[in-house]
Every structure is written in C-alpha cells, then in structure tokens.
Design a protein around this motif. Sequence first.
Motif, PDB file in Angstrom:
ATOM      1  N   ARG A 271      28.833  18.621 -15.841  1.00  0.00           N
ATOM      2  CA  ARG A 271      27.706  17.988 -14.635  1.00  0.00           C
ATOM      3  C   ARG A 271      26.985  19.328 -14.845  1.00  0.00           C
ATOM      4  O   ARG A 271      24.939  18.864 -14.559  1.00  0.00           O
ATOM      5  CB  ARG A 271      27.813  17.653 -13.661  1.00  0.00           C
ATOM      6  CG  ARG A 271      28.831  16.849 -13.124  1.00  0.00           C
ATOM      7  CD  ARG A 271      30.205  17.847 -11.881  1.00  0.00           C
ATOM      8  NE  ARG A 271      31.269  16.586 -11.795  1.00  0.00           N
ATOM      9  CZ  ARG A 271      32.118  16.636 -10.790  1.00  0.00           C
ATOM     10  NH1 ARG A 271      32.223  17.697 -10.370  1.00  0.00           N
ATOM     11  NH2 ARG A 271      33.157  15.678 -10.756  1.00  0.00           N
ATOM     12  N   ASP A 272      26.645  20.242 -15.081  1.00  0.00           N
ATOM     13  CA  ASP A 272      25.512  20.998 -15.262  1.00  0.00           C
ATOM     14  C   ASP A 272      24.761  21.054 -16.981  1.00  0.00           C
ATOM     15  O   ASP A 272      23.569  21.237 -16.710  1.00  0.00           O
ATOM     16  CB  ASP A 272      25.876  22.603 -16.324  1.00  0.00           C
ATOM     17  CG  ASP A 272      25.560  23.656 -16.107  1.00  0.00           C
ATOM     18  OD1 ASP A 272      24.511  23.933 -14.979  1.00  0.00           O
ATOM     19  OD2 ASP A 272      25.750  24.694 -16.845  1.00  0.00           O
ATOM     20  N   TRP A 273      25.210  20.053 -17.766  1.00  0.00           N
ATOM     21  CA  TRP A 273      24.301  19.355 -18.943  1.00  0.00           C
ATOM     22  C   TRP A 273      23.327  18.203 -18.163  1.00  0.00           C
ATOM     23  O   TRP A 273      21.861  18.377 -18.667  1.00  0.00           O
ATOM     24  CB  TRP A 273      25.443  18.968 -19.937  1.00  0.00           C
ATOM     25  CG  TRP A 273      24.904  17.982 -20.955  1.00  0.00           C
ATOM     26  CD1 TRP A 273      24.927  17.198 -21.560  1.00  0.00           C
ATOM     27  CD2 TRP A 273      23.609  18.155 -21.659  1.00  0.00           C
ATOM     28  NE1 TRP A 273      23.753  17.082 -22.084  1.00  0.00           N
ATOM     29  CE2 TRP A 273      22.902  17.766 -22.242  1.00  0.00           C
ATOM     30  CE3 TRP A 273      22.438  19.849 -21.490  1.00  0.00           C
ATOM     31  CZ2 TRP A 273      21.651  17.411 -23.746  1.00  0.00           C
ATOM     32  CZ3 TRP A 273      21.179  19.412 -22.523  1.00  0.00           C
ATOM     33  CH2 TRP A 273      21.365  18.402 -23.312  1.00  0.00           C
ATOM     34  N   ALA A 274      23.894  17.213 -17.128  1.00  0.00           N
ATOM     35  CA  ALA A 274      22.921  16.725 -16.382  1.00  0.00           C
ATOM     36  C   ALA A 274      21.834  17.519 -15.895  1.00  0.00           C
ATOM     37  O   ALA A 274      20.848  17.265 -15.977  1.00  0.00           O
ATOM     38  CB  ALA A 274      23.285  15.791 -16.178  1.00  0.00           C
ATOM     39  N   THR A 275      22.460  18.323 -15.785  1.00  0.00           N
ATOM     40  CA  THR A 275      21.319  18.504 -14.399  1.00  0.00           C
ATOM     41  C   THR A 275      20.460  19.721 -15.512  1.00  0.00           C
ATOM     42  O   THR A 275      19.008  19.279 -16.008  1.00  0.00           O
ATOM     43  CB  THR A 275      21.907  19.969 -13.767  1.00  0.00           C
ATOM     44  OG1 THR A 275      23.261  19.461 -12.718  1.00  0.00           O
ATOM     45  CG2 THR A 275      21.030  20.542 -13.172  1.00  0.00           C
TER      46      THR A 275
END
Length: 349
Positions: A271-275
């Motif tokens: 999720r952090d990578w997506a953000t």
Amino acid sequence: MPEGHSVHRIARQFALHFVGKQVAVSSPQGRFAAGAERIDGLRMLSAKAVGKQMFLEFEHDRWLRVHLGLYGAWDFAGNFTADATTASASGRMGQTNQHGTVVDGADAVADGADGTAAAGTVVGEHEDSLASIGAPRRTRLRMSEQEKASDEVSDFPPEPIGAVRVRLLTADTCADLRGPTACEVLTPDEVQVALNKLGPDPLVDDNGEAEERFVATVRKKQTAIGLLLMDQSVVSGIGNVYRAEILFRARLDPHTPGKLIPEELVRELWRDWATLLEIGVTTGQMMTMDGLTADDYTAALASRDDRHWVYHREGLPCRVCGTNIVMELASARKLYWCPSCQAPLAKRP
C-alpha cells in the motif's frame, strides 16, 4: 535506472501526443532499421507502462517494447505538454489509482547547481522536477531517470542528436530513443509472455488482486525483503530509491526473509508503494518523506537532500533516531538503511 514513476510519465507523453495518430518510424542509428520498418506509418493505438518497461501498441497487432535500462532515454521535441500528468483518463491508457480516479498534475520546483530553486530540470533518481509548462509548445524534453527541459526548437523535426536507436514522428511531435536495454517489435502473444514475467504494478493491475499476489509471493520466499523489492517478477517498478525508502518507512530490516514478515506488514509495504508511486507520477519526484510542514515540503520539492529518509545519506544521522545511516551492497546495488530504526523483528520491543 529510471524507476516506475518515470516510465509511467513517459507513457503518458505517448498517450497524450501519439496515441490515435499515424507515426513515421525510423532508426537514424541504423541498428533498429528492420524493426522500424515493421511499424513505420502505422497508427499508435495505446501506450502502457508496467514497472520499468513500456509497451506501445500499433495497428496490425504490432507492439514496440522498450526497457530503458541504465542508460536509455527518450528525447521529446515539438509541440507537447512537458508535464503530461494532467492527461485525461483516456490519456492515461485506462489506468487509475487505487481510488479509481485520475490525479491532477502538481507544480514543482527544481534545484540549480548551487542548490537553490531554479526552473528547468525534472527529476528521476538523482535530480528534481520541472514545473508544469501547461499548454503544448515547441520545445525539447529528455525523459529517463531524470527529466530535463531545454530551449524551444527552431526547426522541426530536429536533426537527430547522438546514436538514436528509433525515432517516432508525428506531424507535431518527435520522440527519439537512445541507449535502451531493450527495443523490439513484438506480437500480442510475445507481449503477453513479457508481461507474465513481471510482478504487479499498482497503476496497472486491479489493486486488490495485485496486493494479494504481492503478499503471497513475498510470504513464501526465504529471500531477504531488500532483494525481493528489487525483483521485478515480485513487484514492478521499485528501484534503489524506493526500495530504501519503503523499507525505512515500514521500519523493516532489509535482511528479513520475506516469509518471516507478518502478513499485515507485507500489505503495508504494498500500500505504501502504491501511494509513493502515485505521488512520483504526479510530481515527477520520488517524494518519500511525509508529515512535513508547508515550508519543509517546499524545501523537499526543491532539493533531494530534503526529500528522503535514508537514501543517499550514508554516514549522516538518521532523521528519526540520530544513528548514522549505513550503506551496503546488495546484489551490486547500494542499499541505505538505519540499523536502529530498522532493527530485526526479533529485537523489537
């Protein structure tokens, strides 16, 4: 090497200025003459980035696959929008972020040689971002691991500069490719073979399915997470900068085997990578610090030194705990991390 956000930005240039148009294709250098002949004069149908690779679709089931590698770059010239992040949904090749919306472009500033704000340079791994120019104008823009705009073009199309592997030319815009690791014309089946080798990309794949695929892959691996994040078959688009920053933001020891990481923490990594990827595509910069004041955020946009938690900070004190940041080689790539904040899971309180 350009990381995922850079390749998505390049694909948006093609989506905005080439898709739907007939394209003259040549190989000024001569090394791609046969491939250029196969797609010369065809209409471009779509432009798609997956991780660090780009796929340009043409009529008659022909695709151009490009991987810039360490030294590749695209030079755009003519009438184009230097910051294509404001492209419409159709211009985004059907991609949306995890919320199903298209984000607007963001103005940014760039640092000059003395570290002060100066317009005209846009970032990849080592530089900074160009302010959005807005409406198309006849100019030049180089896009690779960094983006750099130059003076307006007087003659169009411009003469090729250097060893141009392939030139794509419409009535208004020219794109020259230099030094790629891969440049080849493929059939749809061959494209699918290439895509099957790539891990999920948050801007391309269904985010729920992509997350599950990432989690399942990581949690069955004995390999260290610091290596898994750089494996393009595990997750697409992450390079040296994002790898170091994502691991720090998770306070995760880069040497931890994937199978030992709790499932919820693996999900947080995805999720952090997506953000961060969405921020990178929007701003043209790998902005990885958060919780900044307005002034600090402006400073971070202006200078890489204020933008990252650990990347390129070997020997400097950690911004959180004061421990000196360590750099080591992991599969011949530099890995930056904080031994205190990123202590092994077993040693956490």
